[in-house]
Design a protein around this motif. Structure first.
Motif, PDB file in Angstrom:
ATOM      1  N   ILE A  41      -1.370  13.508  -1.422  1.00  0.00           N
ATOM      2  CA  ILE A  41      -2.309  12.839  -0.522  1.00  0.00           C
ATOM      3  C   ILE A  41      -2.623  11.425  -0.986  1.00  0.00           C
ATOM      4  O   ILE A  41      -2.861  10.526  -0.181  1.00  0.00           O
ATOM      5  N   ASP A  42      -2.601  11.212  -2.316  1.00  0.00           N
ATOM      6  CA  ASP A  42      -2.861   9.867  -2.819  1.00  0.00           C
ATOM      7  C   ASP A  42      -1.743   8.906  -2.430  1.00  0.00           C
ATOM      8  O   ASP A  42      -1.994   7.735  -2.116  1.00  0.00           O
ATOM      9  N   ASP A  43      -0.492   9.380  -2.423  1.00  0.00           N
ATOM     10  CA  ASP A  43       0.634   8.537  -1.994  1.00  0.00           C
ATOM     11  C   ASP A  43       0.523   8.195  -0.509  1.00  0.00           C
ATOM     12  O   ASP A  43       0.824   7.063  -0.097  1.00  0.00           O
ATOM     13  N   ALA A  44       0.082   9.185   0.289  1.00  0.00           N
ATOM     14  CA  ALA A  44      -0.121   8.925   1.723  1.00  0.00           C
ATOM     15  C   ALA A  44      -1.214   7.880   1.923  1.00  0.00           C
ATOM     16  O   ALA A  44      -1.075   6.968   2.761  1.00  0.00           O
ATOM     17  N   GLY A  45      -2.299   7.992   1.151  1.00  0.00           N
ATOM     18  CA  GLY A  45      -3.380   7.008   1.247  1.00  0.00           C
ATOM     19  C   GLY A  45      -2.915   5.622   0.848  1.00  0.00           C
ATOM     20  O   GLY A  45      -3.277   4.623   1.488  1.00  0.00           O
ATOM     21  N   TYR A  52       0.118   4.450   1.035  1.00  0.00           N
ATOM     22  CA  TYR A  52       0.987   3.948   2.110  1.00  0.00           C
ATOM     23  C   TYR A  52       0.159   3.371   3.258  1.00  0.00           C
ATOM     24  O   TYR A  52       0.441   2.274   3.758  1.00  0.00           O
ATOM     25  N   LEU A  53      -0.884   4.096   3.656  1.00  0.00           N
ATOM     26  CA  LEU A  53      -1.732   3.622   4.758  1.00  0.00           C
ATOM     27  C   LEU A  53      -2.469   2.348   4.378  1.00  0.00           C
ATOM     28  O   LEU A  53      -2.629   1.439   5.217  1.00  0.00           O
ATOM     29  N   SER A  54      -2.913   2.249   3.130  1.00  0.00           N
ATOM     30  CA  SER A  54      -3.680   1.072   2.709  1.00  0.00           C
ATOM     31  C   SER A  54      -2.833  -0.190   2.648  1.00  0.00           C
ATOM     32  O   SER A  54      -3.362  -1.304   2.652  1.00  0.00           O
ATOM     33  N   GLN A  55      -1.503  -0.027   2.572  1.00  0.00           N
ATOM     34  CA  GLN A  55      -0.611  -1.179   2.452  1.00  0.00           C
ATOM     35  C   GLN A  55       0.085  -1.545   3.768  1.00  0.00           C
ATOM     36  O   GLN A  55       0.946  -2.437   3.788  1.00  0.00           O
ATOM     37  N   LEU A  56      -0.276  -0.851   4.847  1.00  0.00           N
ATOM     38  CA  LEU A  56       0.329  -1.175   6.149  1.00  0.00           C
ATOM     39  C   LEU A  56      -0.074  -2.566   6.596  1.00  0.00           C
ATOM     40  O   LEU A  56      -1.211  -3.008   6.390  1.00  0.00           O
ATOM     41  N   SER A  68      -9.155   3.436   5.665  1.00  0.00           N
ATOM     42  CA  SER A  68      -9.045   4.898   5.522  1.00  0.00           C
ATOM     43  C   SER A  68      -8.089   5.255   4.386  1.00  0.00           C
ATOM     44  O   SER A  68      -8.356   6.160   3.592  1.00  0.00           O
ATOM     45  N   GLY A  69      -6.956   4.516   4.308  1.00  0.00           N
ATOM     46  CA  GLY A  69      -5.997   4.751   3.233  1.00  0.00           C
ATOM     47  C   GLY A  69      -6.606   4.488   1.866  1.00  0.00           C
ATOM     48  O   GLY A  69      -6.411   5.272   0.926  1.00  0.00           O
ATOM     49  N   ALA A  70      -7.368   3.391   1.749  1.00  0.00           N
ATOM     50  CA  ALA A  70      -8.027   3.075   0.475  1.00  0.00           C
ATOM     51  C   ALA A  70      -9.051   4.148   0.109  1.00  0.00           C
ATOM     52  O   ALA A  70      -9.183   4.525  -1.069  1.00  0.00           O
ATOM     53  N   THR A  71      -9.762   4.652   1.108  1.00  0.00           N
ATOM     54  CA  THR A  71     -10.737   5.731   0.864  1.00  0.00           C
ATOM     55  C   THR A  71     -10.045   6.989   0.351  1.00  0.00           C
ATOM     56  O   THR A  71     -10.534   7.663  -0.568  1.00  0.00           O
ATOM     57  N   ILE A  72      -8.885   7.315   0.949  1.00  0.00           N
ATOM     58  CA  ILE A  72      -8.120   8.501   0.523  1.00  0.00           C
ATOM     59  C   ILE A  72      -7.667   8.343  -0.926  1.00  0.00           C
ATOM     60  O   ILE A  72      -7.762   9.282  -1.726  1.00  0.00           O
ATOM     61  N   VAL A  73      -7.174   7.137  -1.281  1.00  0.00           N
ATOM     62  CA  VAL A  73      -6.714   6.886  -2.654  1.00  0.00           C
ATOM     63  C   VAL A  73      -7.857   7.070  -3.643  1.00  0.00           C
ATOM     64  O   VAL A  73      -7.702   7.689  -4.702  1.00  0.00           O
TER      65      VAL A  73
END
Length: 308
Positions: A197-201, A203-207, A220-225
């Motif tokens: 889940i951290d890798d998914a976060g 990925y989203l934070s770097q879009l 949202s990605g940064a929050t997940i990380v």
């Protein structure tokens, strides 16, 4: 004539499949609570490894889980047919092991450890841990996860068998195989999602992209990380408690005096109050059994070491 026979055969097969689907649904509902514990335990077991080794470890444990169930399904059917009295004692041994494993984790963190030597500290700080040591640690982690899965799988199989005990033998086999396969891939698919889940976060934070929507996605990605480490720590705690809850529940159901005491305590209570009382009792029994088994193991190992 042949056409009529073929249609009758197809109708019989469809009827059997309908029965299997219905019984599988009931069995899945009854094993849902164990699956929740299974998910927490396995997510905890495969955490704390290098990112590139997370999915291979999950896959290795999933294969071990399938082997466990390939052993347990025919074994459960044989025991149920020829020695049904042995199911409860065998489950209780597995439950006691789970309690022991959970209490050992707590004791390892709370009790004082043997201090590291200067050489060990220097080696650890220099990061000189060999690849052979890393491979051994990974192998031990997989073995531990597969052992824990064996006990949880045994409970799932026994619950499923109890659900279909009055059905025809072929229906029992089909339901238990269905439960074994679906639950294994369902649980370990979720475990794989949790550990990555951290890798998914990330990925989203770097879009890249403009606009309010993409801004929300990146946040949202940064929050997940940021939340991923807390999630894994929470799962570690939940996984340890799950060992006590599952093991304590097996012990409580296997000992009539505890089972009757629980029935008296929960009499007149429904819903979450009933679940709370039962869960607290199972937790207490699990902790006590874990402490007793660990004490026996420690005393026995010291006696054998002295003799040696």
């Amino acid at each position: 004539m042949a056409g009529t026979s073929l249609l009758a055969l197809i109708d019989d097969i469809a009827s059997i499949l309908d029965d299997v689907a219905a019984m599988s649904k009931v069995a899945a509902k009854k094993t849902a609570s164990v699956l929740g514990d299974d998910l927490a335990l396995n997510a905890q077991q495969v955490s704390g490894v290098k990112a590139d080794r997370e999915l291979p470890i999950v896959w290795a444990v999933a294969k071990g889980s399938l082997i466990n169930k390939a052993i347990l399904v025919p074994l459960a059917l044989l025991i149920s047919a020829f020695a049904p009295w042995a199911i409860t004692p065998l489950l209780m041994i597995g439950g006691a092991y789970l309690c022991y494993e959970g209490f050992e984790k707590i004791a390892h963190k709370l009790l004082p450890h043997k201090p590291e030597s200067v050489a060990e500290k220097t080696e650890a700080s220099a990061g000189e841990k060999s690849s052979a040591d890393a491979a051994k640690t990974e192998k031990d982690k997989i073995k531990g996860a597969v052992r824990t899965d064996f006990i949880l799988s045994a409970e799932i199989i026994v619950i499923s068998l109890g659900t279909v005990s009055s059905a025809a033998f072929i229906d029992q086999v089909m339901v238990m195989v269905t439960i074994a396969v679906v639950m294994t891939f369902g649980v370990y698919g979720l475990v794989a999602g949790i550990v990555k889940i951290d890798d998914a976060g990330l990925y989203l934070s770097q879009l890249r992209g403009e606009g309010a929507f993409m801004s929300v996605v990146r946040r949202s990605g940064a929050t997940i990380v940021n939340a991923a480490p807390l999630l894994m720590k929470t799962l570690s705690v939940v996984g340890t408690f799950a060992m006590f809850l599952v093991g304590g529940s097996i012990i409580s159901h296997g000992l009539p005096f505890i089972h009757h005491l629980l029935a008296d305590l929960t009499a007149g209570h429904q819903g979450w109050v009933n679940s709370l009382i039962t869960g607290a009792a199972d937790l207490l029994v699990g902790i006590l059994v874990g402490a007793i088994v660990l004490a026996v193991v420690l005393v026995t190992s010291r006696l054998f070491n002295k003799k040696a």
